[in-house]
Write a protein that holds these residues in place. Structure first.
Motif, PDB file in Angstrom:
ATOM      1  N   ARG A   3      30.161  88.573  34.365  1.00 61.74           N
ATOM      2  CA  ARG A   3      29.739  89.449  35.445  1.00 61.74           C
ATOM      3  C   ARG A   3      29.283  88.649  36.664  1.00 61.74           C
ATOM      4  N   ILE A   4      29.369  89.267  37.811  1.00 64.53           N
ATOM      5  CA  ILE A   4      28.975  88.621  39.055  1.00 64.53           C
ATOM      6  C   ILE A   4      27.460  88.489  39.104  1.00 64.53           C
ATOM      7  N   GLU A   5      27.002  87.283  39.370  1.00 64.29           N
ATOM      8  CA  GLU A   5      25.572  87.021  39.527  1.00 64.29           C
ATOM      9  C   GLU A   5      25.375  86.448  40.928  1.00 64.29           C
ATOM     10  N   ALA A   6      24.527  87.068  41.732  1.00 64.09           N
ATOM     11  CA  ALA A   6      24.327  86.590  43.096  1.00 64.09           C
ATOM     12  C   ALA A   6      22.959  87.017  43.612  1.00 64.09           C
ATOM     13  N   VAL A   7      22.368  86.153  44.398  1.00 64.75           N
ATOM     14  CA  VAL A   7      21.097  86.448  45.064  1.00 64.75           C
ATOM     15  C   VAL A   7      21.318  86.383  46.572  1.00 64.75           C
ATOM     16  N   ASN A   8      21.065  87.473  47.249  1.00 63.11           N
ATOM     17  CA  ASN A   8      21.162  87.541  48.718  1.00 63.11           C
ATOM     18  C   ASN A   8      22.561  87.208  49.238  1.00 63.11           C
ATOM     19  N   ASP A   9      23.577  87.474  48.431  1.00 61.19           N
ATOM     20  CA  ASP A   9      24.943  87.198  48.873  1.00 61.19           C
ATOM     21  C   ASP A   9      25.906  88.101  48.102  1.00 61.19           C
ATOM     22  N   PHE A  10      26.081  89.330  48.588  1.00 61.34           N
ATOM     23  CA  PHE A  10      26.949  90.275  47.888  1.00 61.34           C
ATOM     24  C   PHE A  10      27.313  91.424  48.821  1.00 61.34           C
ATOM     25  N   VAL A  11      28.225  92.265  48.335  1.00 63.37           N
ATOM     26  CA  VAL A  11      28.671  93.443  49.085  1.00 63.37           C
ATOM     27  C   VAL A  11      28.480  94.673  48.206  1.00 63.37           C
ATOM     28  N   VAL A  12      27.767  95.664  48.743  1.00 62.94           N
ATOM     29  CA  VAL A  12      27.600  96.953  48.072  1.00 62.94           C
ATOM     30  C   VAL A  12      28.279  98.014  48.925  1.00 62.94           C
ATOM     31  N   LYS A  13      29.038  98.884  48.284  1.00 61.80           N
ATOM     32  CA  LYS A  13      29.715  99.955  49.007  1.00 61.80           C
ATOM     33  C   LYS A  13      29.318 101.297  48.399  1.00 61.80           C
ATOM     34  N   PHE A  14      28.923 102.219  49.264  1.00 65.70           N
ATOM     35  CA  PHE A  14      28.534 103.559  48.841  1.00 65.70           C
ATOM     36  C   PHE A  14      29.684 104.520  49.140  1.00 65.70           C
ATOM     37  N   ALA A  15      30.123 105.260  48.153  1.00 66.36           N
ATOM     38  CA  ALA A  15      31.165 106.275  48.330  1.00 66.36           C
ATOM     39  C   ALA A  15      30.504 107.641  48.220  1.00 66.36           C
ATOM     40  N   ASN A  16      30.502 108.382  49.299  1.00 63.65           N
ATOM     41  CA  ASN A  16      29.796 109.663  49.350  1.00 63.65           C
ATOM     42  C   ASN A  16      30.686 110.756  49.925  1.00 63.65           C
ATOM     43  N   VAL A  17      30.107 111.944  50.047  1.00 58.99           N
ATOM     44  CA  VAL A  17      30.767 113.082  50.684  1.00 58.99           C
ATOM     45  C   VAL A  17      30.123 113.283  52.044  1.00 58.99           C
ATOM     46  N   ASN A  18      30.927 113.434  53.082  1.00 59.42           N
ATOM     47  CA  ASN A  18      30.394 113.631  54.421  1.00 59.42           C
ATOM     48  C   ASN A  18      29.555 114.914  54.481  1.00 59.42           C
ATOM     49  N   GLY A  19      28.386 114.805  55.111  1.00 58.99           N
ATOM     50  CA  GLY A  19      27.499 115.959  55.221  1.00 58.99           C
ATOM     51  C   GLY A  19      26.534 116.112  54.074  1.00 58.99           C
ATOM     52  N   SER A  20      26.501 115.130  53.161  1.00 62.59           N
ATOM     53  CA  SER A  20      25.632 115.239  51.989  1.00 62.59           C
ATOM     54  C   SER A  20      24.252 114.637  52.220  1.00 62.59           C
ATOM     55  N   GLY A  21      24.003 114.101  53.411  1.00 68.50           N
ATOM     56  CA  GLY A  21      22.724 113.476  53.696  1.00 68.50           C
ATOM     57  C   GLY A  21      22.621 112.049  53.206  1.00 68.50           C
ATOM     58  N   SER A  22      23.753 111.466  52.803  1.00 69.80           N
ATOM     59  CA  SER A  22      23.742 110.113  52.246  1.00 69.80           C
ATOM     60  C   SER A  22      23.557 109.044  53.310  1.00 69.80           C
ATOM     61  N   ALA A  23      23.968 109.327  54.547  1.00 68.96           N
ATOM     62  CA  ALA A  23      23.955 108.296  55.586  1.00 68.96           C
ATOM     63  C   ALA A  23      22.561 107.738  55.806  1.00 68.96           C
ATOM     64  N   SER A  24      21.563 108.604  55.830  1.00 70.86           N
ATOM     65  CA  SER A  24      20.186 108.160  56.070  1.00 70.86           C
ATOM     66  C   SER A  24      19.695 107.256  54.949  1.00 70.86           C
ATOM     67  N   ALA A  25      19.964 107.639  53.703  1.00 65.58           N
ATOM     68  CA  ALA A  25      19.522 106.831  52.560  1.00 65.58           C
ATOM     69  C   ALA A  25      20.243 105.490  52.528  1.00 65.58           C
ATOM     70  N   ASN A  26      21.539 105.503  52.831  1.00 59.14           N
ATOM     71  CA  ASN A  26      22.308 104.259  52.838  1.00 59.14           C
ATOM     72  C   ASN A  26      21.787 103.299  53.910  1.00 59.14           C
ATOM     73  N   GLU A  27      21.441 103.857  55.060  1.00 62.61           N
ATOM     74  CA  GLU A  27      20.907 103.028  56.141  1.00 62.61           C
ATOM     75  C   GLU A  27      19.550 102.452  55.752  1.00 62.61           C
TER      76      GLU A  27
END
Length: 607
Positions: A3-27
């Motif tokens: 498994r990938i092990e990394a500290v302060n060097d990675f990419v996280v991607k959030f897949a959501n539905v538009n209009g679900s209020g996810s943008a604020s939490a992701n930010e």
């Protein structure tokens, strides 16, 4: 599975539905990591249609400070069943899949080389909240809480962000804090397998600020002296005018009288908006509009008039995908040729090419000076990636002793003294004539403004020599512009090389990282970041100094390469295309792989 092990060097991607209020939490997720002293570079990928369609939010975490997209996803937070297959496919081997396990999924929905983290988020929210809207909104906060626990993020940082967001709304503050800790507690008690991606406090942000390019460009227009903005809403440029309105309301209102010292007009269409700023520029005001590719298409007739009648105005072009309506909420560098040669006949416009929000600020102010100095339209060519995404950049700076460059404006005193005034006469050899502003003198310095041909004194003329004199002078003015625009930035390789790469705009952050990766692979390239068109002499010299030059850009037809060939008369075979145009921001891995393939091909292909 490793498994990938990394500290302060990675990419996280959030897949959501538009209009679900996810943008604020992701930010909040991105900003919390930033507040812990670790550089982040988030990008929002959203639909152009109504709510309910897929949206993604990608966060690059890089203690090394890389701000471009890396390529690849280390963890996917998959909260949208519609895009499940696509989202799961994106995860790098050894990466992580975080998902809402309220509804069971069959084994074939998962990958064996990806670690799965399941949390029944919907079930928890349904059991906790009765209101359907609360269930939706707090689901995102619970996910944020779980991720913060799994990644060792400091919850106090997120709570402080809540306090800033809900200042004076204690009820909302308390409910968000409770949802955050509910997610943390579930992760602590039930997600015991842990996560290999961790956030550790660092001190790598320094004094840099977090800002989007549209806001920065608007502030640059304020500092640059713009008093008139006419615009028509179009994604992704609308927030430029909205931000300009906000800043003017703060800085351009007379405190004693309450009088507004600016004019902002939402016109009926793009044609009207460019017409308004053309009139304002002719009258001596500093004026601009903000638009995107389809708007530029509609503005071309007025742009031709402003070019030929030599009227200063500024266009902030926040580029998106084309052709036609194309991809309104996706990024490209697709308007280069249409903007550079906008209008019919022999027309050439100045383009400025900022790489980040700080340069959006600087170039917007510079464009207003250049428009006045050159008496011509000037484009600031940003794009959706810079304009609508927040980016870490150096603090904005302004020299308080700086004065506006109004160019060659003849005064009433000079006219009264009998100074010869020919509106289209080149008296200094730089192609730039002198102009007067309306009302300068009661009897002298007037002229007729037209889009048809004329002589040096603005008198109507279709005589061939008059026409040739005028259009050849415009070419001299364009050559003068090449000495006044922001000059390119050279990034020499660690050792002498016959290979070079040219890039510009939002491609720069990914390109900087790619250059380092290529150097580590023993592929050495001198880099040249373009900052403007027309091209200064140094661009011609750079190409001449290398056997092969890669041109990296985000459009299908290699528009920057075309401009280089057309304007500098470079042999096309010396310029190699590296093109990315799927609407997502270019990645360092894409550039590295593309150039590596080309270099290997050059090494093995017989001359």
């Amino acid at each position: 599975m490793s498994r990938i092990e990394a500290v302060n060097d990675f990419v996280v991607k959030f897949a959501n539905v538009n209009g679900s209020g996810s943008a604020s939490a992701n930010e909040l997720f991105a900003k919390a990591i930033l507040r812990m002293g670790v550089p982040v570079s988030p990008r929002n990928i959203f639909p152009s249609n109504i709510q309910g369609l897929p949206t993604w939010y990608e966060v690059r975490v890089s203690e090394a400070g890389w701000l471009g997209r890396r390529g690849g996803v280390d963890m996917m937070v998959a909260m949208n069943p519609q895009t499940w297959d696509q989202d799961v496919k994106e995860i790098s081997p050894g990466g992580y899949l975080f998902y809402d396990s309220t509804k069971p999924l069959p084994p074939e929905a998962f990958r064996k080389d990806v670690e799965v983290i399941a949390m029944p988020v919907t079930a928890i929210c349904n059991a906790t909240y009765e209101d359907s809207r609360q269930r939706q909104l707090f689901k995102n906060i619970m996910v944020l809480g779980a991720l913060s626990q799994l990644m060792d993020m400091d919850p106090a940082v997120i709570e402080r962000l809540f306090a800033e967001q809900y200042r004076g709304k204690e009820k909302l503050l308390d409910s968000n804090v409770r949802a955050l800790h509910a997610g943390r507690e579930f992760a602590r008690d039930h997600l015991t397998q842990g996560l290999g991606l961790k956030v550790r406090r660092a001190d790598k942000v320094g004094n840099r600020i977090f800002l989007d390019g549209n806001s920065a460009a608007a502030l640059g227009c304020v500092y640059g002296g713009a008093t008139v903005c006419a615009w028509y809403p179009i994604t992704p440029s609308s927030s430029v005018a909205e931000a300009f309105d906000k800043y003017c309301s703060k800085y351009r209102v007379d405190p004693a009288t309450g009088q507004h010292r600016y004019a902002i007009v939402q016109a009926e269409d793009e044609i009207a908006s460019i017409g308004m700023i053309t009139g304002a520029g002719w009258n001596g005001a500093r004026a601009f509009t903000a638009t995107s590719g389809p708007g530029v298409s509609l503005m071309t007739e007025f742009l031709g008039l402003a070019y030929f009648a030599e009227i200063p105005l500024t266009i902030i072009d926040v580029q998106r995908g084309g052709p036609s309506t194309g991809m309104p909420t996706r990024t490209q560098q697709a308007d280069l040729i249409s903007s550079a040669y906008a209008s019919h006949g022999d027309t050439k416009h100045v383009l400025l090419l900022p790489q980040d929000p700080r340069e959006c600020f600087e170039h917007a102010a510079a464009a207003l000076d250049l428009a006045d100095r050159l008496q011509t339209p000037v484009f600031v060519m940003t794009d959706l990636d810079i304009g609508m995404n927040q980016r870490l950049c150096e603090p904005l700076a302004w020299d308080e002793s700086r004065t506006y460059d109004r160019g060659k404006v003849m005064t009433a005193e000079e006219l009264e003294a009998g100074k010869d005034f020919g509106r289209y006469k080149d008296v200094d050899g730089d192609g730039i004539p002198w102009r007067t502003l309306p009302g300068t003198h009661p009897t002298r310095g007037a002229y007729f403004t037209r889009g048809t041909t004329r002589d040096e004194y603005a008198r109507y003329s279709e005589a061939g020599p008059d026409y040739l004199r005028n259009v050849e002078r415009l070419l001299r003015k364009f050559a003068t512009a090449a000495t006044l625009v922001p000059q390119p930035v050279l990034k020499p390789a660690a050792q002498k090389t016959r290979l070079g790469v040219i890039y510009f705009g939002s491609t720069a952050p990914a390109m900087d990282e790619a250059l380092e990766a290529l150097d580590a692979a023993d592929i050495h390239l001198d880099g040249l970041r373009l900052r403007a068109f027309p091209f200064p002499q140094s661009v011609r010299d750079f190409i001449a100094a290398h056997d092969q030059v890669f041109v990296v850009e985000q459009n299908r037809d290699a528009q920057m390469r075309t401009l280089l060939i057309n304007e500098l008369e470079v042999a096309p075979a010396r310029l190699t295309k590296v093109l990315h145009f799927d609407g997502t921001p270019i990645t360092a891995r894409f550039i590295t792989q593309a150039i590596t393939r080309h270099v290997h091909a050059l090494a093995t292909t017989p001359r």
